[in-house]
Design an enzyme around this catalytic site. Structure first.
Site, PDB file in Angstrom:
ATOM      1  N   LYS A  39       0.841  -1.204   0.000  1.00 36.82           N
ATOM      2  CA  LYS A  39       0.000   0.000   0.000  1.00 36.82           C
ATOM      3  C   LYS A  39       0.876   1.254   0.000  1.00 36.82           C
ATOM      4  CE  LYS A  39       0.014  -0.382   4.983  1.00 36.82           C
ATOM      5  NZ  LYS A  39      -0.684  -0.829   6.182  1.00 36.82           N
ATOM      6  N   ARG A 137     -10.348  -0.369  15.026  1.00 36.54           N
ATOM      7  CA  ARG A 137     -10.201   0.386  13.773  1.00 36.54           C
ATOM      8  C   ARG A 137     -11.150  -0.291  12.805  1.00 36.54           C
ATOM      9  NH1 ARG A 137      -4.143   1.031  11.263  1.00 36.54           N
ATOM     10  NH2 ARG A 137      -4.812  -0.848  10.185  1.00 36.54           N
ATOM     11  N   HIS A 169      -6.035  -7.466  12.791  1.00 34.95           N
ATOM     12  CA  HIS A 169      -4.815  -6.650  12.814  1.00 34.95           C
ATOM     13  C   HIS A 169      -4.491  -6.286  14.261  1.00 34.95           C
ATOM     14  CE1 HIS A 169      -1.809  -4.239  10.803  1.00 34.95           C
ATOM     15  NE2 HIS A 169      -2.233  -3.112  11.320  1.00 34.95           N
ATOM     16  N   ARG A 220       1.456 -10.857   6.819  1.00 34.19           N
ATOM     17  CA  ARG A 220       1.301  -9.650   5.988  1.00 34.19           C
ATOM     18  C   ARG A 220       2.357  -8.599   6.327  1.00 34.19           C
ATOM     19  NH1 ARG A 220      -3.839  -9.709   8.492  1.00 34.19           N
ATOM     20  NH2 ARG A 220      -3.218  -7.727   9.429  1.00 34.19           N
ATOM     21  N   TYR A 263      14.197  30.992   6.645  1.00 39.26           N
ATOM     22  CA  TYR A 263      13.065  31.688   7.272  1.00 39.26           C
ATOM     23  C   TYR A 263      13.207  31.751   8.791  1.00 39.26           C
ATOM     24  CZ  TYR A 263      10.397  31.183   2.901  1.00 39.26           C
ATOM     25  OH  TYR A 263       9.959  31.262   1.607  1.00 39.26           O
ATOM     26  N   CYS A 310      12.405  24.523   4.191  1.00 40.05           N
ATOM     27  CA  CYS A 310      11.412  25.258   3.403  1.00 40.05           C
ATOM     28  C   CYS A 310      10.634  24.273   2.523  1.00 40.05           C
ATOM     29  CB  CYS A 310      12.102  26.301   2.538  1.00 40.05           C
ATOM     30  SG  CYS A 310      13.236  27.353   3.458  1.00 40.05           S
ATOM     31  N   MET A 311       9.760  24.807   1.678  1.00 37.48           N
ATOM     32  CA  MET A 311       8.926  23.932   0.848  1.00 37.48           C
ATOM     33  C   MET A 311       9.762  23.089  -0.127  1.00 37.48           C
ATOM     34  SD  MET A 311       5.725  24.922  -1.619  1.00 37.48           S
ATOM     35  CE  MET A 311       4.863  25.810  -0.330  1.00 37.48           C
ATOM     36  N   ASP A 312      10.791  23.719  -0.696  1.00 36.66           N
ATOM     37  CA  ASP A 312      11.543  23.074  -1.770  1.00 36.66           C
ATOM     38  C   ASP A 312      13.019  22.872  -1.457  1.00 36.66           C
ATOM     39  OD1 ASP A 312       9.165  23.582  -3.410  1.00 36.66           O
ATOM     40  OD2 ASP A 312       9.849  25.661  -3.329  1.00 36.66           O
TER      41      ASP A 312
HETATM   42  C1  LIG Z   1       0.066  -1.800   6.738  1.00 34.49           C
HETATM   43  C2  LIG Z   1      -0.539  -3.080   7.118  1.00 34.49           C
HETATM   44  C3  LIG Z   1       0.237  -4.218   7.313  1.00 34.49           C
HETATM   45  C4  LIG Z   1       1.738  -4.196   7.320  1.00 34.49           C
HETATM   46  O1  LIG Z   1       2.161  -3.597   8.531  1.00 34.49           O
HETATM   47  P1  LIG Z   1       3.709  -3.402   8.911  1.00 34.49           P
HETATM   48  O2  LIG Z   1       3.665  -2.972  10.319  1.00 34.49           O
HETATM   49  O3  LIG Z   1       4.217  -2.352   8.009  1.00 34.49           O
HETATM   50  O4  LIG Z   1       4.354  -4.716   8.706  1.00 34.49           O
HETATM   51  C5  LIG Z   1      -0.416  -5.407   7.555  1.00 34.49           C
HETATM   52  N1  LIG Z   1      -1.761  -5.457   7.621  1.00 34.49           N
HETATM   53  C6  LIG Z   1      -2.532  -4.374   7.471  1.00 34.49           C
HETATM   54  C7  LIG Z   1      -3.989  -4.475   7.566  1.00 34.49           C
HETATM   55  C8  LIG Z   1      -1.954  -3.142   7.224  1.00 34.49           C
HETATM   56  O5  LIG Z   1      -2.730  -2.059   7.082  1.00 34.49           O
END
Ligand SMILES: *Cc1c(COP(=O)(O)O)cnc(C)c1O
Length: 375
Positions: A39, A137, A169, A220, A263, A310-312
């Site tokens: 992701k 969540r 999770h 995962r 700045y 700064c921004m850039d």
């Molecule tokens: C991002 C995510 C992971 C991976 O998590 P890490 O801590 O980066 O290994 C696994 N499962 C879900 C649902 C996630 O959102």
């Protein structure tokens, strides 16, 4: 100064490091399958090349947050299983369904929306049912879980979906010994118990590396694939950071003692010195609170950011160091050359490495290399 064209800044991503990390994690997962979390543009590393490197290293599937990310993988020609796990109501699903994307559902209304997309497209979907075991969540609470399972089994009986996974999770897998971990595992076993024979998965990187009892059928990992430690207090687990963020000095100039820099003049030179201008700023993900704090490497020597980011752009105080325009500035990398690591940046900014790498902006090209190919 080099006369050949160089990019002002780039994020070099070593795909052999991602492949190495994937292989190491697959090994650590025992017999479990591995879904690589790619992701957020593979945590800023570039979605498609990173996904391919993870698959080369032993991942058997890919996980993303949004349906769009999943479709992007399919459009790049990736045929491995892809799961999208964050789907708001009304999300257009037909294209993803037609392209064989697996979908997560944590509520009966989403099972209905998936079923409607299946009826329109004529293609059955593998669905992973999400249970909230304590992160509060996504996912169905223990109370709502039986209704979700009923809705899913009904859709399965109609031949519309296949219940292909039950998953959850962790809230605190990166805090070894946290009492919520065992509570979540017990809640997960109880929820999954009513779906015998369905694949189970709950482990992120931290759980995969520290909790053998959390590996189930599938793991995962995300952050660890990119070589960044999910539990920095426990070391690097043999992972290799894949990303090196560099820039070229855009300007170098001599200034007198007492010169206010950037700045707000939050930095003032305490001697006659050389300032170097680095063409990366907060629009590129260099967080503003790196001001006077984070370090970079120029020609084997470290310098702290001098004055406001700064921004850039930002400035460094090179002292009497003989750097010139075009010299390479390394913000972070694997640490082989004494450059700061992403972990050091995260520590000095009070955040986690996930935030540093995912925030690097679209102006910074990702350059994919295979420099660590030693096998
Ligand atoms: C991002 C995510 C992971 C991976 O998590 P890490 O801590 O980066 O290994 C696994 N499962 C879900 C649902 C996630 O959102």
């Amino acid at each position: 100064m080099s006369s050949s064209f160089v990019t002002p800044a780039e994020a070099r991503v070593d795909l052999s490091a991602i492949r190495h990390n994937a292989a190491l994690l697959k090994e650590a997962a025992g017999g479990a399958e591995m879904m690589a979390a790619v992701k957020a543009d593979a945590y800023g590393h570039g979605l498609v090349p990173s996904a391919r490197a993870a698959l080369e290293g032993g991942a058997t599937g890919l996980g993303v947050a949004t349906v769009r990310e999943a479709v992007a993988l399919r459009d790049a020609g990736i045929t491995a299983p892809v799961l999208a796990w964050l789907i708001p109501p009304g999300e257009p699903l037909d294209e993803a369904v037609a392209k064989g994307v697996d979908l997560s559902a944590g509520a009966p209304w989403l099972v209905d929306e998936i079923a409607a997309a299946v009826r329109r497209t004529g293609r059955t979907v593998n669905v992973h049912l999400k249970v909230d075991t304590g992160i509060s969540r996504g996912g169905a609470t223990a109370e709502a879980w039986p209704d979700l399972v009923d809705a899913a089994l009904k859709a399965q009986a109609e031949g519309v979906i296949v219940v292909d996974g039950v998953w959850s999770h962790f809230a605190c897998a990166d805090i070894p010994g946290h009492p919520s971990i065992d509570r979540q595992l017990a809640a997960f076993d109880e929820a999954a118990g009513i779906l015998p024979g369905v694949r189970r998965h709950i482990a992120n990187s931290a759980a995969l590396l520290t909790l053998p009892q959390a590996r189930y059928d599938l793991v995962r990992p995300g952050i660890a694939l990119y070589g960044l430690s999910p539990i920095p207090e426990m070391g690097d687990f043999g992972l290799r950071p894949a990303m090196t963020l560099t820039a070229r000095l855009a300007l170098v100039k001599r200034v007198p003692k007492g010169t206010g820099v950037s700045y707000g003049h939050l930095y003032t030179t305490d001697r006659e010195t050389t300032l170097g201008l680095v063409p990366l700023g907060y629009a590129d993900g260099i967080m503003r609170n790196a001001t006077n704090r984070a370090q970079v490497l120029v020609n084997d020597q470290r310098f702290t950011i001098a004055g406001r980011v700064c921004m850039d752009q930002f400035t460094i105080d090179l002292g009497d160091h003989p750097a010139t325009e075009g010299d390479e500035v390394v913000l972070f990398g694997p640490g082989d050359r004494n450059e700061p690591t992403c972990q050091e940046w995260a520590d000095s900014l009070g955040t986690i490495t996930h935030e540093i790498v995912t925030r690097i902006g679209t102006r910074v090209p990702r350059v994919h290399v295979r420099q660590g190919d030693r096998e």
